[in-house]
Design a protein around this motif. Structure first.
Motif, short mmCIF file in Angstrom:
data_model
loop_
_atom_site.label_atom_id
_atom_site.label_comp_id
_atom_site.label_asym_id
_atom_site.label_seq_id
_atom_site.Cartn_x
_atom_site.Cartn_y
_atom_site.Cartn_z
N ILE A 99 -0.17 15.56 -4.01
CA ILE A 99 0.28 14.68 -2.91
C ILE A 99 1.06 13.49 -3.43
CG2 ILE A 99 -1.83 13.25 -2.66
CD1 ILE A 99 -1.36 13.58 0.43
N SER A 103 5.10 13.20 -2.90
CA SER A 103 5.55 12.07 -2.06
C SER A 103 6.77 11.43 -2.69
CB SER A 103 4.46 11.01 -1.94
OG SER A 103 3.37 11.52 -1.25
N GLY A 116 -0.65 16.72 3.63
CA GLY A 116 -2.08 16.54 3.93
C GLY A 116 -2.95 17.19 2.86
N ARG A 122 -8.31 13.45 1.77
CA ARG A 122 -8.04 12.55 2.90
C ARG A 122 -8.79 11.22 2.78
NH1 ARG A 122 -8.35 17.29 6.04
NH2 ARG A 122 -10.34 16.60 6.93
N MET A 126 -3.70 5.96 -0.92
CA MET A 126 -2.30 6.34 -1.11
C MET A 126 -1.34 5.14 -1.07
SD MET A 126 -2.23 9.54 -1.71
CE MET A 126 -3.79 10.36 -2.06
N GLY A 142 0.97 6.64 6.80
CA GLY A 142 -0.22 7.45 6.59
C GLY A 142 -1.30 7.07 7.57
N PRO A 153 -4.12 10.05 3.41
CA PRO A 153 -3.42 11.22 3.92
C PRO A 153 -3.91 11.57 5.33
CG PRO A 153 -4.32 11.62 1.71
CD PRO A 153 -4.93 10.34 2.23
N PRO A 154 -3.14 12.30 6.13
CA PRO A 154 -1.81 12.81 5.80
C PRO A 154 -0.76 11.72 5.72
CG PRO A 154 -2.47 13.46 8.04
CD PRO A 154 -3.64 12.78 7.43
N LEU A 155 0.18 11.94 4.79
CA LEU A 155 1.30 11.01 4.61
C LEU A 155 2.56 11.62 5.23
CD1 LEU A 155 0.99 9.99 0.83
CD2 LEU A 155 0.21 8.71 2.84
#
Ligand code: S3P
Length: 445
Positions: A99, A103, A116, A122, A126, A142, A153-155
């Motif tokens: 992730i 990103s 995600g 999660r 982040m 996010g 997350p989700p981002l």
């Protein structure tokens, strides 16, 4: 959810084995091959779930990736600009490296991506990647969660206006994190002007090594800093075949088991021994373990060697500062060995352990207490009393592969039967963990 039964205190471990490919290098190899300027083969991948998530996401982004035999892929790189918007959410599973690196990769794209993962991912912070990417001009949003002001997350990343580029930045990272550094460098590949990342301590440098090997204008600008300056560069990464060495973080469990079980002798060939990762070897040596590093060669910009371990009486140690960073993923294992060692062990400067696949400070303490050890939990580490006197028990992995494996190793030196619960996650990094230990003579299954 499956369990592992470990019968400890039986016979010595002996033999020569290999370990699956390095998880960190595996992610980077497929990502860089996917955006390189032509087809390349990646070999030596672990087959672990985390690396598979990165591969599946790159496929969803339109990269042609074909299986090419065990642990090998043929990747048709067509440059960063060939990436396409994916249909739905990109599922990173349990993988923090997926992730955070992806990103950075996707932040510079003209399309929006949503990344995600599972319930553990999660819960992981982040903001550390969102912040620098936003400073570069990227849009990153996010979910909110446990800690106010943190981002989870989700981002949602990317969606840069057509013809626009991110800007290069000078980023003083508050954490020594290779995932943060790599996310920034991936974004910097498509940015206007130079980007410099400075770290408080040097984190693993696989990204820097691979970028340099593929012809990117990446320079080390200090002990803890590097700069990517794309000015005058055609922004093409060379398509080169890449070979992923065995994962030292996986080998460490076997070396730990070997050190712990009297009379053991184990050889592991083709293991990556990048100095930013070898803190565990230094700590094991300080604890009194004998590990010889033989036949050192450089392969694809990474040092690779054969490791030979022998059992030895272990003593307690102090792990702090730069050594903590260089042994970060092995600290649960070191704590497991420390519980058997003579004298106390203190692990400091390891607050980062609290935001890994689990809160590894708490999960390690719980694992050791379940086996009768005396442990003090601190905000940034652990104090393990040592002295043995452990008893078999029942350990919960807390959904974390390294806690499951550290618990199993600890149990190997405790006479009787220990049960480790929730062990499917071991396949995220070390598929074949139990089978390899069994091959060496351990009673585990
Ligand atoms: C990794 C970096 C480290 C490490 C993780 C893998 C990587 O995390 O703990 O297992 O591949 O870049 P941080 O970047 O959060 O320190």
């Amino acid at each position: 959810m499956s369990s592992l039964i470990v019968r400890g205190g039986t016979r010595p471990l002996a033999g020569a084995v290999t370990v699956p490919g390095d998880k960190s290098i595996g992610h980077r190899a497929v990502i860089f091959a996917a955006i390189a300027d032509g087809p390349a083969r990646v070999r030596g991948l672990s087959g672990g779930e985390d690396n598979r998530r990165t591969v599946a996401i790159l496929r969803a982004l339109g990269v042609a990736i074909e299986d090419d035999g065990p642990g090998a892929l043929r990747v048709s790189g067509r440059g960063l600009d060939a990436l396409l918007a994916a249909a739905g959410e990109l599922d990173c599973g349990n993988s923090g490296t997926s992730i955070r690196l992806l990103s950075g990769l996707l932040a510079s794209r003209p399309f929006v991506s949503r990344l995600g993962g599972d319930e553990y991912l999660r819960a992981r912070p982040m903001r550390r990647v969102a912040e620098p990417l936003r400073q570069m001009g990227a849009t990153v949003s996010g979910a909110t969660g446990k800690k106010p002001g943190e981002l989870y997350p989700p981002l949602t990343v990317g969606g840069l206006a057509p013809g626009k580029r991110l800007s290069g930045i000078h980023f003083d990272s508050p954490v020594a994190s290779a995932q943060v550094k790599s996310a920034i460098l991936l974004a910097a590949l498509a940015a206007e002007g130079p980007t410099t990342v400075v770290e408080p301590a040097r984190s693993r440098d696989h990204t820097e090594r691979m970028l340099a090997a593929l012809g990117a204008p990446l320079e080390r600008t200090g002990d803890r800093s590097c700069t990517l300056d794309p000015r005058g560069w055609d922004r093409r990464l060379a398509a080169r075949d890449l070979e992923v060495p065995g994962d030292l973080s996986s080998a460490a469990f076997l070396l730990g088991a070997c050190a712990l079980v009297p009379g053991s002798r184990v050889t592991i060939s083709n293991v990556g021994v990048n100095p930013t990762r070898t803190g565990v070897l230094d700590v094991l040596a300080q604890m009194g373990a004998t590990i010889d590093v033989e036949g050192l060669v450089q392969r694809g910009g990474e040092p690779v060697a054969e490791l030979r371990g022998r059992a030895a009486p272990l003593r307690g140690v102090e792990v702090a500062g730069e050594l903590t960073v260089r042994a970060i993923d092995e600290l649960p294992l070191i704590a497991a060995l420390a519980a058997h060692a003579d004298g106390a062990t203190t692990i400091r400067d390891a607050a980062e352990l609290r935001v890994k696949e689990s809160d590894r400070v708490a999960a390690t303490a719980a694992m050791l207490r379940a086996l009768g050890a005396e442990v003090e939990e601190r905000p940034d580490g652990l104090v393990i009393a040592g002295g043995g006197r452990l008893r078999p028990g029942r350990v919960d992995s807390h959904g974390d592969h390294r806690i499951a494996m550290a618990g199993a190793i600890c149990a190997l030196a405790i006479p009787g039967e220990t049960r480790i619960d929730d062990v499917d996650n071991i396949a995220t990094s070390f598929p074949g963990f139990a089978a390899t230990l069994a091959e060496l003579g351990a009673e585990i299954g």
